[in-house]
Write a protein that holds these residues in place. Structure first.
Motif, short mmCIF file in Angstrom:
data_model
loop_
_atom_site.label_atom_id
_atom_site.label_comp_id
_atom_site.label_asym_id
_atom_site.label_seq_id
_atom_site.Cartn_x
_atom_site.Cartn_y
_atom_site.Cartn_z
N ALA A 67 4.26 8.10 5.23
CA ALA A 67 3.11 8.85 4.71
C ALA A 67 3.22 9.09 3.21
O ALA A 67 2.25 8.88 2.46
CB ALA A 67 2.99 10.19 5.45
N ALA A 68 4.40 9.50 2.76
CA ALA A 68 4.59 9.75 1.33
C ALA A 68 4.45 8.45 0.54
O ALA A 68 3.77 8.40 -0.50
CB ALA A 68 5.95 10.39 1.08
N GLY A 69 5.07 7.40 1.03
CA GLY A 69 5.00 6.11 0.33
C GLY A 69 3.60 5.56 0.27
O GLY A 69 3.16 5.05 -0.77
N ALA A 70 2.87 5.64 1.38
CA ALA A 70 1.49 5.16 1.40
C ALA A 70 0.61 5.98 0.46
O ALA A 70 -0.24 5.43 -0.25
CB ALA A 70 0.93 5.19 2.82
N ALA A 71 0.83 7.28 0.42
CA ALA A 71 0.05 8.13 -0.48
C ALA A 71 0.33 7.79 -1.94
O ALA A 71 -0.60 7.67 -2.76
CB ALA A 71 0.34 9.60 -0.20
N VAL A 72 1.59 7.60 -2.27
CA VAL A 72 1.96 7.27 -3.65
C VAL A 72 1.41 5.90 -4.04
O VAL A 72 0.80 5.74 -5.10
CB VAL A 72 3.49 7.34 -3.86
CG1 VAL A 72 3.89 6.74 -5.20
CG2 VAL A 72 3.96 8.78 -3.76
N LEU A 73 1.60 4.90 -3.19
CA LEU A 73 1.07 3.56 -3.50
C LEU A 73 -0.45 3.57 -3.55
O LEU A 73 -1.05 2.85 -4.35
CB LEU A 73 1.57 2.53 -2.50
CG LEU A 73 2.98 2.03 -2.71
CD1 LEU A 73 3.35 0.98 -1.68
CD2 LEU A 73 3.18 1.48 -4.11
N GLY A 74 -1.06 4.37 -2.70
CA GLY A 74 -2.51 4.50 -2.75
C GLY A 74 -2.97 4.99 -4.11
O GLY A 74 -3.95 4.48 -4.68
N MET A 75 -2.25 5.95 -4.65
CA MET A 75 -2.61 6.47 -5.98
C MET A 75 -2.28 5.48 -7.08
O MET A 75 -3.07 5.28 -8.00
CB MET A 75 -1.90 7.81 -6.22
CG MET A 75 -2.43 8.96 -5.39
SD MET A 75 -1.67 10.55 -5.77
CE MET A 75 -0.20 10.50 -4.76
N VAL A 76 -1.10 4.85 -7.00
CA VAL A 76 -0.63 3.99 -8.07
C VAL A 76 -1.28 2.61 -8.05
O VAL A 76 -1.70 2.09 -9.09
CB VAL A 76 0.92 3.85 -8.02
CG1 VAL A 76 1.42 2.82 -9.00
CG2 VAL A 76 1.58 5.20 -8.27
N VAL A 77 -1.40 2.03 -6.85
CA VAL A 77 -1.87 0.65 -6.75
C VAL A 77 -3.36 0.55 -6.40
O VAL A 77 -4.06 -0.31 -6.93
CB VAL A 77 -1.04 -0.12 -5.69
CG1 VAL A 77 -1.56 -1.52 -5.45
CG2 VAL A 77 0.43 -0.15 -6.09
N LEU A 78 -3.81 1.42 -5.52
CA LEU A 78 -5.18 1.29 -5.01
C LEU A 78 -6.19 2.18 -5.72
O LEU A 78 -7.36 2.21 -5.35
CB LEU A 78 -5.20 1.58 -3.51
CG LEU A 78 -4.31 0.67 -2.66
CD1 LEU A 78 -4.30 1.12 -1.21
CD2 LEU A 78 -4.76 -0.77 -2.78
N GLY A 79 -5.75 2.91 -6.72
CA GLY A 79 -6.68 3.72 -7.50
C GLY A 79 -7.22 4.95 -6.79
O GLY A 79 -8.29 5.46 -7.15
N GLU A 80 -6.48 5.44 -5.81
CA GLU A 80 -6.91 6.68 -5.14
C GLU A 80 -6.72 7.86 -6.09
O GLU A 80 -5.93 7.78 -7.03
CB GLU A 80 -6.12 6.86 -3.85
CG GLU A 80 -6.41 5.78 -2.82
CD GLU A 80 -5.58 5.89 -1.56
OE1 GLU A 80 -4.77 6.84 -1.45
OE2 GLU A 80 -5.74 5.03 -0.69
N PRO A 81 -7.45 8.94 -5.86
CA PRO A 81 -7.37 10.08 -6.79
C PRO A 81 -5.96 10.64 -6.92
O PRO A 81 -5.24 10.77 -5.93
CB PRO A 81 -8.29 11.13 -6.15
CG PRO A 81 -9.15 10.39 -5.19
CD PRO A 81 -8.38 9.17 -4.77
N VAL A 82 -5.58 10.93 -8.14
CA VAL A 82 -4.30 11.57 -8.43
C VAL A 82 -4.61 13.00 -8.85
O VAL A 82 -5.17 13.23 -9.92
CB VAL A 82 -3.54 10.84 -9.57
CG1 VAL A 82 -2.22 11.53 -9.85
CG2 VAL A 82 -3.33 9.38 -9.23
N THR A 83 -4.26 13.93 -7.99
CA THR A 83 -4.51 15.34 -8.30
C THR A 83 -3.21 16.11 -8.13
O THR A 83 -2.28 15.66 -7.46
CB THR A 83 -5.57 15.95 -7.35
OG1 THR A 83 -5.05 15.94 -6.01
CG2 THR A 83 -6.88 15.17 -7.41
N ALA A 84 -3.17 17.26 -8.74
CA ALA A 84 -1.98 18.11 -8.61
C ALA A 84 -1.73 18.46 -7.14
O ALA A 84 -0.58 18.47 -6.70
CB ALA A 84 -2.15 19.38 -9.44
#
Length: 106
Positions: A67-84
């Protein structure tokens, strides 16, 4: 050795979860094949790790890494929102994984 297998299984979970996105609903052959192989390999390694680790710990760590890895890659690679808030909750997942490891007795 079980912990190494478990970490690799978790990393494979990250890979196949991102692979599902690239498979476009399993309509693209090559990403679909890589995703399927990743799923099987991840499950096999999880099952080997669970032979000597408590299943609650093994499964929790596996899911947490995935879950953590998918969330991070989603933000870094797939352009998902990066929020605090998203970063905070990914950090909570990682704290939970470390906590499960620390309290597993293995």
């Amino acid at each position: 050795m079980a912990w190494v297998l478990l970490v690799v299984a978790g990393l494979l979970e990250v890979g196949w979860s991102i692979g599902m996105k690239y498979s476009e609903g399993f309509t693209r052959l090559v990403p679909s094949l890589f995703t399927g192989v990743g799923i099987v390999a991840s499950m096999v390694l999880l099952s080997y790790a669970a032979k000597s680790l408590p299943i609650g710990t093994a499964y929790g760590v596996w899911v947490g890494i995935g879950a953590a890895g998918a969330a991070v890659l989603g933000m870094v690679v797939l352009g998902e929102p990066v929020t605090a808030a998203r970063i905070f909750f990914v950090c909570l997942l990682l704290v939970a994984v470390v906590g499960l490891k620390a309290t597993s007795g293995h």
